[in-house]
Design a protein around this motif. Structure first.
Motif, PDB file in Angstrom:
ATOM      1  N   LEU A 455       0.879  -1.182   0.000  1.00  9.42           N
ATOM      2  CA  LEU A 455       0.000   0.000   0.000  1.00  9.42           C
ATOM      3  C   LEU A 455       0.907   1.219   0.000  1.00  9.42           C
ATOM      4  CD1 LEU A 455      -2.699   1.550   0.452  1.00  9.42           C
ATOM      5  CD2 LEU A 455      -2.344   1.223   2.902  1.00  9.42           C
ATOM      6  N   TYR A 463      -4.171   6.767  -2.327  1.00  9.77           N
ATOM      7  CA  TYR A 463      -3.488   5.503  -2.055  1.00  9.77           C
ATOM      8  C   TYR A 463      -3.326   4.713  -3.350  1.00  9.77           C
ATOM      9  CZ  TYR A 463      -4.445   6.165   2.948  1.00  9.77           C
ATOM     10  OH  TYR A 463      -4.506   6.642   4.233  1.00  9.77           O
ATOM     11  N   MET A 465      -2.451   0.581  -4.549  1.00  7.56           N
ATOM     12  CA  MET A 465      -2.207  -0.810  -4.196  1.00  7.56           C
ATOM     13  C   MET A 465      -1.310  -1.405  -5.279  1.00  7.56           C
ATOM     14  SD  MET A 465      -4.204  -0.583  -1.642  1.00  7.56           S
ATOM     15  CE  MET A 465      -5.470   0.612  -1.198  1.00  7.56           C
ATOM     16  N   HIS A 507      -8.292  -2.150   0.796  1.00  5.33           N
ATOM     17  CA  HIS A 507      -8.084  -3.143  -0.244  1.00  5.33           C
ATOM     18  C   HIS A 507      -7.690  -4.467   0.394  1.00  5.33           C
ATOM     19  CE1 HIS A 507      -7.241  -4.497  -4.328  1.00  5.33           C
ATOM     20  NE2 HIS A 507      -6.116  -5.045  -3.886  1.00  5.33           N
TER      21      HIS A 507
END
Length: 546
Positions: A455, A463, A465, A507
């Motif tokens: 992350l 953000y 991923m 996530h």
């Protein structure tokens, strides 16, 4: 007769044999020690009772050996050795010889020797040795039972079938009827066997479930104990903080009190001096001297009033403990602990793992993996960007090209949860990686390969991923600086949460993990830092390793 009565008195009611190591219960009845012990051991319900009088005992009675009864039983056993009992003897033998067959026609039992000489004609029906001959003959015609009436379900003789009440009924020979009934019984036996096997499988399944529940209960107990232990640890730290504040305030008040005491002591000395001067004037007899007085005594009266106003020191001037500040410190600390525990529970409730998760509060950073671009605190909890080359020795496990570090602890099974506090500035990443990740080059960046998951917050408030160089942008802006990380190794799930109010799931990576996983931390700019913590645990920034 007397010997038989004595033997009956010395016979155990359970095994029907002469007593062996007899014991006597409080109700007065005696048994072999092994017999009563096995009887109670095989009872499903733990309610102990006497097999004869049924007297119940709340707890298992203590068995008391009956030495006199044992001696009598051993004496009888030694003087009257048991002989093999011949249940059905041969009718024609002088001494008791076991019979091999019984002839229903002759109403006699025969041993093997006499059976060879016995008639083989059809009217002589041979059966297993028995003394119940009346049950083998028709009660009406006194003839041997040879047929079975299917309509009345009764065994009959030939006269019953030809001229009796069963005339015209469908009959079968006893052997035919017996074989048919045996076939039905075999079918029933097969069904019962199948049902018993099914019941046994269910018992085994339930036993397995019970073992699983016991194991799960043990695990949950361990985790709850760890959680309570952590809460207790935080409460102890809060207690030290509050007591330290109380001690600090006490010391401040004590210093003020000591200062006021010194001032009052000085005032007491001054007043004592003036009192002595006045007393000397009052003791003089010359009026002129009294009225003129000494030069230093002229302002005694006015000075006394001015001193009273100028040195009017009150007790409350010393102050008191700031109870408000102490209360705020205590309440805020308790609120922080509750908030931390509640936040963690919400994350785990959302993942259905509230009591099935191991904490990772002992997670520490491994300086041996830290690149020269990061600083690691002495408590091994904080990593921050460094503008100064740390000049650590180059080793195979150390990262060379990116400012990142791994945890010393790895996870190869189970479910684990921990939290990370991050700086407000961008330029950081947190995730998990296999220990086999490259330590040099582009493939060494956490998230840039198929051996790590990350992350990131790199260039704005968004953000990202990242796994195997594939970046997924999270559409919402970040709203707080604390993250929760949840790893379920067996399920292959790695989840990230933003611990704001309400908690937001960011996530979940899914994968089939094939190696132990280490936590990884990246800082891309000098102003970025990350702090590993658990619950409401706060670790102050300490001096970093150079």
């Amino acid at each position: 007769m007397a010997s038989a009565d004595l033997r009956a008195e010395l016979t155990c009611p359970i095994c029907t044999d002469i007593y062996t190591d007899p014991v006597t219960l409080t109700c007065g009845h005696s048994y072999c020690q092994d017999c009563i012990t096995k009887t109670w051991d095989n009872q499903e319900e733990r309610e102990y009772s006497c097999p004869e009088c049924r007297k119940r005992y709340r707890v298992r009675p203590e068995l008391k050996r009956n030495l006199r009864l044992r001696n009598i039983a051993e004496n009888i056993r030694s003087t009257h050795p048991e002989q093999e009992e011949v249940r059905i003897p041969c009718t024609y033998c002088d001494s008791p010889v076991p019979a091999a067959k019984t002839c229903l026609h002759c109403e006699a039992s025969l041993c093997d020797k006499h059976l060879k000489k016995h008639s083989k004609s059809a009217e002589h029906v041979l059966t297993e040795p028995t003394t119940s001959l009346e049950n083998r003959k028709c009660s009406v015609h006194k003839k041997v039972l040879e047929y079975y009436c299917c309509e009345d379900a009764a065994c009959i003789c030939v006269s019953c079938s030809l001229a009796g009440e069963h005339r015209g009924h469908r009959v079968e020979t006893l052997n035919e009827a017996s074989e048919k009934k045996k076939e039905k019984l075999r079918n029933i036996l097969q069904k019962l066997t199948s049902q018993r096997e099914e019941a046994e499988k269910r018992v085994q399944s339930l036993e397995k479930l019970r073992r699983q529940v016991q194991g799960k209960a043990a695990g949950v107990t361990e985790r709850v104990t760890a959680l309570i232990r952590d809460i207790r640890k935080q409460l102890e730290a809060l207690e030290k903080r509050v007591l330290s504040e109380i001690s600090r305030q006490e010391e401040q008040v004590s210093l003020r009190v000591s200062d006021l005491i010194r001032q009052l002591e000085i005032k007491k000395e001054e007043l004592s001096r003036k009192m002595r001067d006045i007393e000397e004037l009052c003791d003089m007899t010359d009026p002129v001297t009294v009225l003129q007085g000494r030069e230093s005594d002229r302002d005694v009266y006015c000075d006394t009033e001015e001193d009273t106003e100028r040195h009017d020191i009150k007790v409350h001037d010393a102050g008191d403990l700031a109870m408000g500040l102490i209360s705020v410190t205590l309440h805020s600390g308790l609120a922080g602990i509750v908030t931390g525990i509640t936040r963690r529970c919400r994350v785990l409730e959302a993942s259905d793992m509230l009591l099935d998760v191991n904490t990772a509060s002992d997670m520490l950073l491994d300086v041996n993996t830290a690149s020269n671009g990061v600083s690691v605190s002495e408590d091994l909890k904080t990593v921050s960007g460094s503008g100064i080359n740390q000049r650590r020795p180059e080793t195979p496990e150390r990262f060379q090209d990116y400012s990142q570090v791994l945890s010393s602890r790895s996870f190869s099974s189970g479910r684990h949860y921990w939290e990370v506090e991050v700086s407000e500035s961008v330029g950081w990443g947190v995730g998990m990686t296999y220990p086999s990740i490259e330590r040099r080059g582009v493939q060494s960046l956490i998230g840039n390969n198929n051996k790590s998951w990350c992350l990131q917050k790199s260039d704005n408030k968004k953000y990202y991923m990242t796994h195997d160089s594939n970046r997924i942008r999270f559409p919402h802006s970040s709203s707080c600086h604390r993250l929760g990380i949840l790893l379920d190794y067996e399920a292959g799930r790695l989840s990230f949460y933003e611990l704001c109010d309400p908690i937001r799931h960011l996530h979940t990576f899914t994968a089939s993990f094939t190696e132990p996983l280490h936590a990884g931390f990246c800082v891309y700019v000098h102003s970025s830092w990350m702090l590993v913590l658990y619950n409401n645990e706060k670790v102050t920034h300490q001096k970093c390793h150079g």
